[in-house]
Design an enzyme around this catalytic site. Sequence first.
Site, mmCIF file in Angstrom:
data_model
loop_
_atom_site.group_PDB
_atom_site.id
_atom_site.type_symbol
_atom_site.label_atom_id
_atom_site.label_comp_id
_atom_site.label_asym_id
_atom_site.label_seq_id
_atom_site.Cartn_x
_atom_site.Cartn_y
_atom_site.Cartn_z
ATOM 1 N N LYS A 1 62.169 8.802 21.806
ATOM 2 C CA LYS A 1 63.516 8.480 21.308
ATOM 3 C C LYS A 1 64.174 9.625 20.550
ATOM 4 O O LYS A 1 65.377 9.608 20.337
ATOM 5 C CB LYS A 1 63.501 7.197 20.496
ATOM 6 C CG LYS A 1 62.772 7.197 19.195
ATOM 7 C CD LYS A 1 62.946 5.814 18.563
ATOM 8 C CE LYS A 1 62.080 5.643 17.342
ATOM 9 N NZ LYS A 1 62.263 4.330 16.721
ATOM 10 N N GLN B 1 47.283 14.862 9.080
ATOM 11 C CA GLN B 1 46.768 16.011 8.328
ATOM 12 C C GLN B 1 45.245 16.081 8.405
ATOM 13 O O GLN B 1 44.658 17.035 8.874
ATOM 14 C CB GLN B 1 47.191 15.891 6.855
ATOM 15 C CG GLN B 1 48.678 16.012 6.637
ATOM 16 C CD GLN B 1 49.050 15.923 5.154
ATOM 17 O OE1 GLN B 1 48.250 15.542 4.322
ATOM 18 N NE2 GLN B 1 50.276 16.274 4.842
ATOM 19 N N GLY C 1 42.540 14.715 9.983
ATOM 20 C CA GLY C 1 41.791 15.073 11.175
ATOM 21 C C GLY C 1 41.428 13.895 12.046
ATOM 22 O O GLY C 1 42.042 12.826 11.980
ATOM 23 N N GLU D 1 35.981 11.865 4.501
ATOM 24 C CA GLU D 1 37.085 11.090 3.926
ATOM 25 C C GLU D 1 36.560 9.722 3.508
ATOM 26 O O GLU D 1 35.414 9.364 3.806
ATOM 27 C CB GLU D 1 38.239 10.964 4.938
ATOM 28 C CG GLU D 1 38.956 12.282 5.168
ATOM 29 C CD GLU D 1 40.087 12.216 6.172
ATOM 30 O OE1 GLU D 1 41.054 12.933 5.995
ATOM 31 O OE2 GLU D 1 39.994 11.452 7.155
ATOM 32 N N HIS E 1 48.603 4.209 2.207
ATOM 33 C CA HIS E 1 47.818 5.407 1.884
ATOM 34 C C HIS E 1 47.891 5.593 0.376
ATOM 35 O O HIS E 1 48.974 5.522 -0.207
ATOM 36 C CB HIS E 1 48.384 6.626 2.612
ATOM 37 C CG HIS E 1 47.443 7.789 2.632
ATOM 38 N ND1 HIS E 1 47.105 8.485 1.494
ATOM 39 C CD2 HIS E 1 46.739 8.353 3.644
ATOM 40 C CE1 HIS E 1 46.247 9.444 1.813
ATOM 41 N NE2 HIS E 1 46.004 9.385 3.110
ATOM 42 N N ARG F 1 40.439 3.006 1.667
ATOM 43 C CA ARG F 1 41.816 3.140 1.169
ATOM 44 C C ARG F 1 42.368 1.917 0.464
ATOM 45 O O ARG F 1 43.168 2.037 -0.462
ATOM 46 C CB ARG F 1 42.739 3.419 2.349
ATOM 47 C CG ARG F 1 42.590 4.794 2.791
ATOM 48 C CD ARG F 1 43.652 5.177 3.757
ATOM 49 N NE ARG F 1 43.299 6.514 4.169
ATOM 50 C CZ ARG F 1 43.705 7.074 5.262
ATOM 51 N NH1 ARG F 1 44.494 6.418 6.088
ATOM 52 N NH2 ARG F 1 43.339 8.287 5.552
ATOM 53 N N ARG G 1 41.592 0.145 8.303
ATOM 54 C CA ARG G 1 41.193 1.292 9.127
ATOM 55 C C ARG G 1 40.492 2.351 8.281
ATOM 56 O O ARG G 1 40.934 2.686 7.186
ATOM 57 C CB ARG G 1 42.428 1.922 9.766
ATOM 58 C CG ARG G 1 42.134 3.198 10.512
ATOM 59 C CD ARG G 1 43.377 3.750 11.144
ATOM 60 N NE ARG G 1 44.296 4.271 10.173
ATOM 61 C CZ ARG G 1 44.391 5.561 9.836
ATOM 62 N NH1 ARG G 1 43.604 6.455 10.389
ATOM 63 N NH2 ARG G 1 45.286 5.952 8.963
#
Length: 530
Positions: free
Chosen positions: A36, A48, A50, A115, A241, A287, A384
């Site tokens: 779009k 960012q 990975g 992470e 986040h 998170r 996630r």
Amino acid sequence: MSKIIKSDFLVIGSGIAGLSYALKVAEYGKVHVISKKDAGETNTSFAQGGIASVSKKNDSVEKHIQDTLIAGAGLCHKDAVEYGLSEAPERIKDLIGWGVKFTKDDKGVYDLAKEGGHSKHRILHAADLTGAEIQRALLSKAKANPNIEIFEHHLAIDLITEHHVLGNLQSAFNICFGAYILCTKENCVVPFQANYTILATGGASKVFLHSTNPDIATGDGVAMAYRAGVRIANMEFVQFHPTSLYNPGKRSFLISEALRGFGGRLVNGEGERFMPKYDKRAELAPRDIVARGIDAEMKKRNEDCVFLDMRHLNSDEVKSRFPNIAKWCQQSIDKDISKDLIPVVPAAHYFCGGIMTSLTGQTSMQNLFAIGEAAHTGLHGANRLASNSLMEALAFSHNAALKFIRKRPRNFGTVIIPEWDESGIVDEKEWVLTRHNQKEIQNIMWDYVGIVRSKKQLNRAKRRIQLIYQEVEDYYKKSKVSGELVELRNLSAIAFLIITSALRRNESRGLHYMTDFPNKSDKFLKDTII
Ligand code: FAD
Ligand code: SIN
């Protein structure tokens, strides 16, 4: 009369999901990729940290599966987790083959980051611009492929189903024949008739006031599928986040979780480290926990943000590992990430829910597939794990392509697709009022449907969103279509889907936290399906 464009594969979306799928099926037919905005304007480009994939001997796919299942809080579909994570190492080879250059250490070995929620270092990255590198490589491959044609500034409005077409379709039910696409530069609507339509439209985090996502993330694919009667799952699981840069009124910018993986700590306005109070994994807890910890700390202390502290780490190493983030912080808020505290706040980031699919991307509608963030494969469950989404998009796009190669879906023969009805008015005054609804939706969603929810707040949001939804639909029906109007319509549908799903889940699980139901309940150990 507008022409009809015929595709073998109509791929809506030019991020990692759409382009990797297009590259795989291009040898089997004509692929039209719709984007779009500019084709590089995707969530993918902004990634960012990975892409997670096991590649070292001290790690195993079983451990990656375990970490993913723990984060998913009981709602992961085990088959999707097992498929996606075992597939990851091979699919990383695809990326490397397409020209993606991941960062290596001095010995020429891929550098692996860690992470939140991952028990091992297993994140491949290209410095702190992993997504931009993936997007660059995929786009250049796709542009060089004669069977792939990319239509930039083309916006899909709605799917074409048996309700729209004329033809001999007595036995046809619940089939997708393509989509109506608005060319936003020429302001005309072109029907794209396709044997197979693939929604790779990405996420919907722009439904919230504060988001890490670029403007394209308005949930168009999910909204289109919902309007066509396709099954949608788990829209209540929105990932916030923990650390987006706090820079009020300015474009949002992510401060990657990889900084915490590198040793960064979170401190409050007094300079006190607070995460160990909330979870023993501290800054590297999943998170949902870190975002709620920050939210609680900000509320308790009545502060607008918390801070990321990297000052105890080697300054040169920090800057060379995170060059883009260092540059952005220096230029936008005049802070040196290795010497100053970086102000951060949580922001809407990722949708774990979406269009329900099988492991091969098949939706509940024939000849319609969904891949990437727009899809709900069940891999993420209720939360996630960082860096699992690029990997999921890649693995399931591959499987969707394989499905076609092994067994072609049914072709429904000749149908006649009517032109788009161009009639409709443009009422400037009414549009000025209607477009205000976008900010209102974003505010309502942020205030009442955010990190911490309650029945009362959700019901309040529902009443307001229902009014807006109706107002936008009424305006849409009588107006000439425009890109902004289509996105507003989709945002109101997304808001409705999130609230409806959240109201059905009287428990707290993963990303869905309800103050009036603070515990998990086995009664809700299932997907929310609309
Ligand atoms: P996208 O890359 O978002 O592409 C969507 C495409 O659909 C775009 O081309 C858009 O133009 C098109 N589109 C949408 N609607 C329409 C329409 N109506 N008509 C035509 N085209 C349309 N994940 C990780 O795994 N690791 C990370 O390090 C990571 N970091 C992230 C950092 C940021 C700041 C953000 C925002 C996300 C990050 N994510 C990360 C998440 C990840 O980037 C996304 O989930 C993933 O890139 C989604 O890919 P996709 O192909 O599904 O969609
Ligand atoms: C990040 O770099 O923190 C984002 C990673 C992700 O969303 O997976």
